[in-house]
Design a protein around this motif. Structure first.
Motif, PDB file in Angstrom:
ATOM      1  N   ALA A 192       0.845  -1.183   0.000  1.00  0.00           N
ATOM      2  CA  ALA A 192       0.000   0.000   0.000  1.00  0.00           C
ATOM      3  C   ALA A 192       0.882   1.235   0.000  1.00  0.00           C
ATOM      4  O   ALA A 192       2.070   1.184   0.342  1.00  0.00           O
ATOM      5  CB  ALA A 192      -0.910  -0.004   1.233  1.00  0.00           C
ATOM      6  N   ALA A 193       0.315   2.364  -0.426  1.00  0.00           N
ATOM      7  CA  ALA A 193       1.079   3.593  -0.487  1.00  0.00           C
ATOM      8  C   ALA A 193       1.413   4.061   0.921  1.00  0.00           C
ATOM      9  O   ALA A 193       0.632   3.932   1.854  1.00  0.00           O
ATOM     10  CB  ALA A 193       0.282   4.651  -1.227  1.00  0.00           C
ATOM     11  N   GLY A 194       2.618   4.647   1.078  1.00  0.00           N
ATOM     12  CA  GLY A 194       3.039   5.161   2.366  1.00  0.00           C
ATOM     13  C   GLY A 194       3.837   4.144   3.157  1.00  0.00           C
ATOM     14  O   GLY A 194       3.738   2.941   2.941  1.00  0.00           O
ATOM     15  N   ASP A 195       4.662   4.656   4.081  1.00  0.00           N
ATOM     16  CA  ASP A 195       5.453   3.775   4.935  1.00  0.00           C
ATOM     17  C   ASP A 195       4.564   3.078   5.947  1.00  0.00           C
ATOM     18  O   ASP A 195       3.549   3.623   6.396  1.00  0.00           O
ATOM     19  CB  ASP A 195       6.531   4.583   5.659  1.00  0.00           C
ATOM     20  CG  ASP A 195       7.564   5.166   4.704  1.00  0.00           C
ATOM     21  OD1 ASP A 195       7.645   4.677   3.558  1.00  0.00           O
ATOM     22  OD2 ASP A 195       8.286   6.103   5.101  1.00  0.00           O
ATOM     23  N   ALA A 196       4.947   1.865   6.298  1.00  0.00           N
ATOM     24  CA  ALA A 196       4.150   1.090   7.251  1.00  0.00           C
ATOM     25  C   ALA A 196       5.063   0.162   8.037  1.00  0.00           C
ATOM     26  O   ALA A 196       6.137  -0.216   7.561  1.00  0.00           O
ATOM     27  CB  ALA A 196       3.075   0.278   6.527  1.00  0.00           C
ATOM     28  N   THR A 197       4.633  -0.197   9.241  1.00  0.00           N
ATOM     29  CA  THR A 197       5.332  -1.182  10.068  1.00  0.00           C
ATOM     30  C   THR A 197       4.384  -2.334  10.356  1.00  0.00           C
ATOM     31  O   THR A 197       3.242  -2.118  10.781  1.00  0.00           O
ATOM     32  CB  THR A 197       5.813  -0.568  11.386  1.00  0.00           C
ATOM     33  OG1 THR A 197       6.769   0.469  11.106  1.00  0.00           O
ATOM     34  CG2 THR A 197       6.481  -1.616  12.268  1.00  0.00           C
ATOM     35  N   VAL A 198       4.845  -3.542  10.111  1.00  0.00           N
ATOM     36  CA  VAL A 198       4.071  -4.751  10.366  1.00  0.00           C
ATOM     37  C   VAL A 198       4.724  -5.498  11.518  1.00  0.00           C
ATOM     38  O   VAL A 198       5.921  -5.810  11.459  1.00  0.00           O
ATOM     39  CB  VAL A 198       4.018  -5.648   9.110  1.00  0.00           C
ATOM     40  CG1 VAL A 198       3.284  -6.951   9.408  1.00  0.00           C
ATOM     41  CG2 VAL A 198       3.361  -4.905   7.952  1.00  0.00           C
ATOM     42  N   VAL A 199       3.971  -5.769  12.560  1.00  0.00           N
ATOM     43  CA  VAL A 199       4.491  -6.520  13.700  1.00  0.00           C
ATOM     44  C   VAL A 199       4.368  -8.007  13.404  1.00  0.00           C
ATOM     45  O   VAL A 199       3.287  -8.503  13.079  1.00  0.00           O
ATOM     46  CB  VAL A 199       3.734  -6.166  14.996  1.00  0.00           C
ATOM     47  CG1 VAL A 199       4.220  -7.033  16.159  1.00  0.00           C
ATOM     48  CG2 VAL A 199       3.921  -4.687  15.326  1.00  0.00           C
ATOM     49  N   VAL A 200       5.496  -8.717  13.496  1.00  0.00           N
ATOM     50  CA  VAL A 200       5.559 -10.147  13.217  1.00  0.00           C
ATOM     51  C   VAL A 200       5.766 -10.885  14.527  1.00  0.00           C
ATOM     52  O   VAL A 200       6.681 -10.561  15.290  1.00  0.00           O
ATOM     53  CB  VAL A 200       6.703 -10.475  12.236  1.00  0.00           C
ATOM     54  CG1 VAL A 200       6.811 -11.976  12.001  1.00  0.00           C
ATOM     55  CG2 VAL A 200       6.495  -9.730  10.926  1.00  0.00           C
ATOM     56  N   ARG A 201       4.929 -11.880  14.789  1.00  0.00           N
ATOM     57  CA  ARG A 201       5.034 -12.665  16.012  1.00  0.00           C
ATOM     58  C   ARG A 201       5.912 -13.879  15.765  1.00  0.00           C
ATOM     59  O   ARG A 201       5.541 -14.771  15.011  1.00  0.00           O
ATOM     60  CB  ARG A 201       3.647 -13.085  16.498  1.00  0.00           C
ATOM     61  CG  ARG A 201       2.723 -11.914  16.786  1.00  0.00           C
ATOM     62  CD  ARG A 201       3.299 -11.021  17.887  1.00  0.00           C
ATOM     63  NE  ARG A 201       2.477  -9.822  18.128  1.00  0.00           N
ATOM     64  CZ  ARG A 201       2.760  -8.917  19.065  1.00  0.00           C
ATOM     65  NH1 ARG A 201       3.826  -9.074  19.832  1.00  0.00           N
ATOM     66  NH2 ARG A 201       1.977  -7.865  19.222  1.00  0.00           N
ATOM     67  N   GLY A 202       7.109 -13.889  16.365  1.00  0.00           N
ATOM     68  CA  GLY A 202       8.031 -14.988  16.131  1.00  0.00           C
ATOM     69  C   GLY A 202       8.534 -14.953  14.699  1.00  0.00           C
ATOM     70  O   GLY A 202       9.071 -13.955  14.223  1.00  0.00           O
ATOM     71  N   THR A 203       8.336 -16.051  13.984  1.00  0.00           N
ATOM     72  CA  THR A 203       8.740 -16.137  12.573  1.00  0.00           C
ATOM     73  C   THR A 203       7.543 -16.121  11.633  1.00  0.00           C
ATOM     74  O   THR A 203       7.674 -16.445  10.452  1.00  0.00           O
ATOM     75  CB  THR A 203       9.542 -17.429  12.331  1.00  0.00           C
ATOM     76  OG1 THR A 203       8.706 -18.560  12.633  1.00  0.00           O
ATOM     77  CG2 THR A 203      10.780 -17.483  13.211  1.00  0.00           C
ATOM     78  N   ASP A 204       6.373 -15.735  12.149  1.00  0.00           N
ATOM     79  CA  ASP A 204       5.131 -15.841  11.390  1.00  0.00           C
ATOM     80  C   ASP A 204       4.932 -14.634  10.476  1.00  0.00           C
ATOM     81  O   ASP A 204       4.009 -13.830  10.663  1.00  0.00           O
ATOM     82  CB  ASP A 204       3.952 -15.993  12.361  1.00  0.00           C
ATOM     83  CG  ASP A 204       2.672 -16.400  11.659  1.00  0.00           C
ATOM     84  OD1 ASP A 204       2.764 -16.923  10.530  1.00  0.00           O
ATOM     85  OD2 ASP A 204       1.580 -16.206  12.240  1.00  0.00           O
ATOM     86  N   LEU A 205       5.798 -14.510   9.466  1.00  0.00           N
ATOM     87  CA  LEU A 205       5.636 -13.433   8.487  1.00  0.00           C
ATOM     88  C   LEU A 205       4.373 -13.662   7.661  1.00  0.00           C
ATOM     89  O   LEU A 205       3.969 -14.805   7.446  1.00  0.00           O
ATOM     90  CB  LEU A 205       6.854 -13.381   7.570  1.00  0.00           C
ATOM     91  CG  LEU A 205       8.110 -12.757   8.198  1.00  0.00           C
ATOM     92  CD1 LEU A 205       9.366 -13.280   7.536  1.00  0.00           C
ATOM     93  CD2 LEU A 205       8.054 -11.243   8.107  1.00  0.00           C
ATOM     94  N   PRO A 206       3.722 -12.590   7.210  1.00  0.00           N
ATOM     95  CA  PRO A 206       2.455 -12.740   6.477  1.00  0.00           C
ATOM     96  C   PRO A 206       2.599 -13.631   5.248  1.00  0.00           C
ATOM     97  O   PRO A 206       3.497 -13.432   4.425  1.00  0.00           O
ATOM     98  CB  PRO A 206       2.111 -11.298   6.081  1.00  0.00           C
ATOM     99  CG  PRO A 206       2.835 -10.444   7.069  1.00  0.00           C
ATOM    100  CD  PRO A 206       4.092 -11.173   7.395  1.00  0.00           C
ATOM    101  N   VAL A 207       1.722 -14.617   5.146  1.00  0.00           N
ATOM    102  CA  VAL A 207       1.731 -15.518   3.986  1.00  0.00           C
ATOM    103  C   VAL A 207       1.349 -14.739   2.734  1.00  0.00           C
ATOM    104  O   VAL A 207       0.371 -13.991   2.723  1.00  0.00           O
ATOM    105  CB  VAL A 207       0.763 -16.695   4.209  1.00  0.00           C
ATOM    106  CG1 VAL A 207       0.704 -17.581   2.967  1.00  0.00           C
ATOM    107  CG2 VAL A 207       1.188 -17.507   5.428  1.00  0.00           C
ATOM    108  N   GLY A 208       2.129 -14.910   1.675  1.00  0.00           N
ATOM    109  CA  GLY A 208       1.849 -14.208   0.439  1.00  0.00           C
ATOM    110  C   GLY A 208       2.304 -12.771   0.413  1.00  0.00           C
ATOM    111  O   GLY A 208       2.050 -12.055  -0.557  1.00  0.00           O
ATOM    112  N   GLY A 209       2.992 -12.330   1.480  1.00  0.00           N
ATOM    113  CA  GLY A 209       3.477 -10.962   1.531  1.00  0.00           C
ATOM    114  C   GLY A 209       4.742 -10.780   0.714  1.00  0.00           C
ATOM    115  O   GLY A 209       5.281 -11.732   0.139  1.00  0.00           O
ATOM    116  N   PRO A 210       5.266  -9.569   0.674  1.00  0.00           N
ATOM    117  CA  PRO A 210       6.424  -9.284  -0.169  1.00  0.00           C
ATOM    118  C   PRO A 210       7.755  -9.731   0.419  1.00  0.00           C
ATOM    119  O   PRO A 210       8.787  -9.602  -0.235  1.00  0.00           O
ATOM    120  CB  PRO A 210       6.382  -7.760  -0.299  1.00  0.00           C
ATOM    121  CG  PRO A 210       5.740  -7.310   0.967  1.00  0.00           C
ATOM    122  CD  PRO A 210       4.720  -8.355   1.304  1.00  0.00           C
ATOM    123  N   ILE A 211       7.750 -10.255   1.647  1.00  0.00           N
ATOM    124  CA  ILE A 211       9.007 -10.622   2.281  1.00  0.00           C
ATOM    125  C   ILE A 211       8.822 -11.883   3.113  1.00  0.00           C
ATOM    126  O   ILE A 211       7.736 -12.137   3.646  1.00  0.00           O
ATOM    127  CB  ILE A 211       9.524  -9.446   3.143  1.00  0.00           C
ATOM    128  CG1 ILE A 211      11.032  -9.560   3.401  1.00  0.00           C
ATOM    129  CG2 ILE A 211       8.767  -9.339   4.442  1.00  0.00           C
ATOM    130  CD1 ILE A 211      11.633  -8.285   3.957  1.00  0.00           C
TER     131      ILE A 211
END
Length: 334
Positions: free
Chosen positions: A20-39
């Motif tokens: 999405a447009a603009g800077d953002a911070t995503v909090v990740v619990r442990g190693t559970d990065l968002p599935v299908g995300g860019p990283i």
């Protein structure tokens, strides 16, 4: 934990650097990065991309060290050497990525590697990619931000289907931007990680972005919930404490503290293990008393407290003030 292994890249499935447009911070619990995300997390060879050791990386979530770049915690590893663990991001347009990297801290310093895979327009429709490799490092003791977009890479051509180099096909060392300027833009991936020298390290603030904004991934501990249930028993009231993490699993080495309300706050009644089975204590107070279960905040997981439950004692009822088991120890403050 899911680790990117850089298999056959399917160009249509590549993610955009930012959602999405603009800077953002995503909090990740442990190693559970968002599935299908860019990283995602990556585990790659240091000398050759696909030549990794057979070890299974064991993550550890801890506070700090020192002041973590994002939030309070970081993700730590202690690898055998020869492989690197870090971040992996994909893009349909490698030229569009303006930032890709992470922050690392290593008590004795750490050696790592950055890889980039890029498909020039002349190879569209094939499984041939340019792979670039660059050494990276972090000094001892301090958090260091590592950025991959400006690195100079040594280039070879690879067939992603066979995972082998295309014999004799190389390019002069250069940045990815220089390769794109010469050969045209295309899809690909970037990965950077540490552990090549076997020194332990911590990761935090994984990031990827383009002109529309940068997304930073804050690696934190597990969330927890603590719930109390009460039921009558022949010699008192049974109080059960249920401790679960954000995925509904029991917390490793979890303990719960049974507390009762007193003037000015709460005092400890008993500390009970809650890892294999739910915590259970039978209480028989002399007077009406309010109890709660508390999970103390620790490096792996954030603390939580149950809703209080009141055990009512009728006038004239004779009971013992102590629980059926004696208190064992005070909760660990870690």
């Amino acid at each position: 934990m899911v680790l990117g292994v850089l298999g056959a890249l399917l160009v249509p499935s590549l993610s955009s650097p930012a959602s999405a447009a603009g800077d953002a911070t995503v909090v990740v619990r442990g190693t559970d990065l968002p599935v299908g995300g860019p990283i995602e997390l990556s585990y790659v060879g240091c000398a050759r991309l696909y030549e990794r050791t057979a070890e299974v990386p064991q993550p550890f979530v801890g506070l700090g060290p020192d002041q973590a770049p994002a939030g309070e915690r970081s993700l730590r590893y202690d690898l055998a050497g020869g492989t690197a663990l870090g971040s992996l991001s994909y893009a349909r347009s490698m030229a569009s990525t303006t930032t890709s990297g992470l922050s690392v801290q290593a008590p004795r310093g750490a050696a790592g590697v950055a890889w980039v895979g890029y498909q020039e327009p002349a190879d569209f429709g094939t499984t041939t990619y340019w792979f670039g490799r660059a050494d990276v490092s972090a000094p001892a003791g301090a958090w260091t931000s590592v950025e991959t977009t400006g690195l100079t890479y040594t280039w070879s051509r690879y067939d992603m289907a066979t995972r082998r180099a295309v014999g004799g096909a190389t390019a002069a060392p250069s940045t990815l931007a220089a390769m794109i300027a010469e050969r045209g833009d295309g899809p690909g991936f970037r990965t950077v990680g540490f552990g090549c020298d076997g020194n332990r390290f911590a990761l935090d603030a994984l990031r990827v972005g383009d002109a529309t904004g940068t997304t930073t991934y804050d690696l934190e501990g597990l969330t927890t919930t603590t719930v109390m249930a009460a039921r009558p028993a022949p010699r008192g009231t049974v109080l059960t404490g249920v401790l679960r993490d954000g995925s509904g699993e029991q917390v490793v080495r979890g303990t719960l503290v049974l507390e009762r309300q007193v003037a000015g706050g709460w005092e400890t009644v008993q500390v009970v293990p809650a890892e294999a089975v739910d915590a259970t204590v039978t209480v028989a107070p002399e007077q009406t008393t309010t109890y709660r279960w508390r999970f103390a905040d620790r490096p792996l997981a954030e603390g939580s407290v149950s809703e209080p439950t009141t055990v009512t004692v009728a006038p004239g009822q004779e009971t013992s003030q102590e629980p059926t088991q004696q208190p064992t120890r005070q909760p660990a403050q870690r």
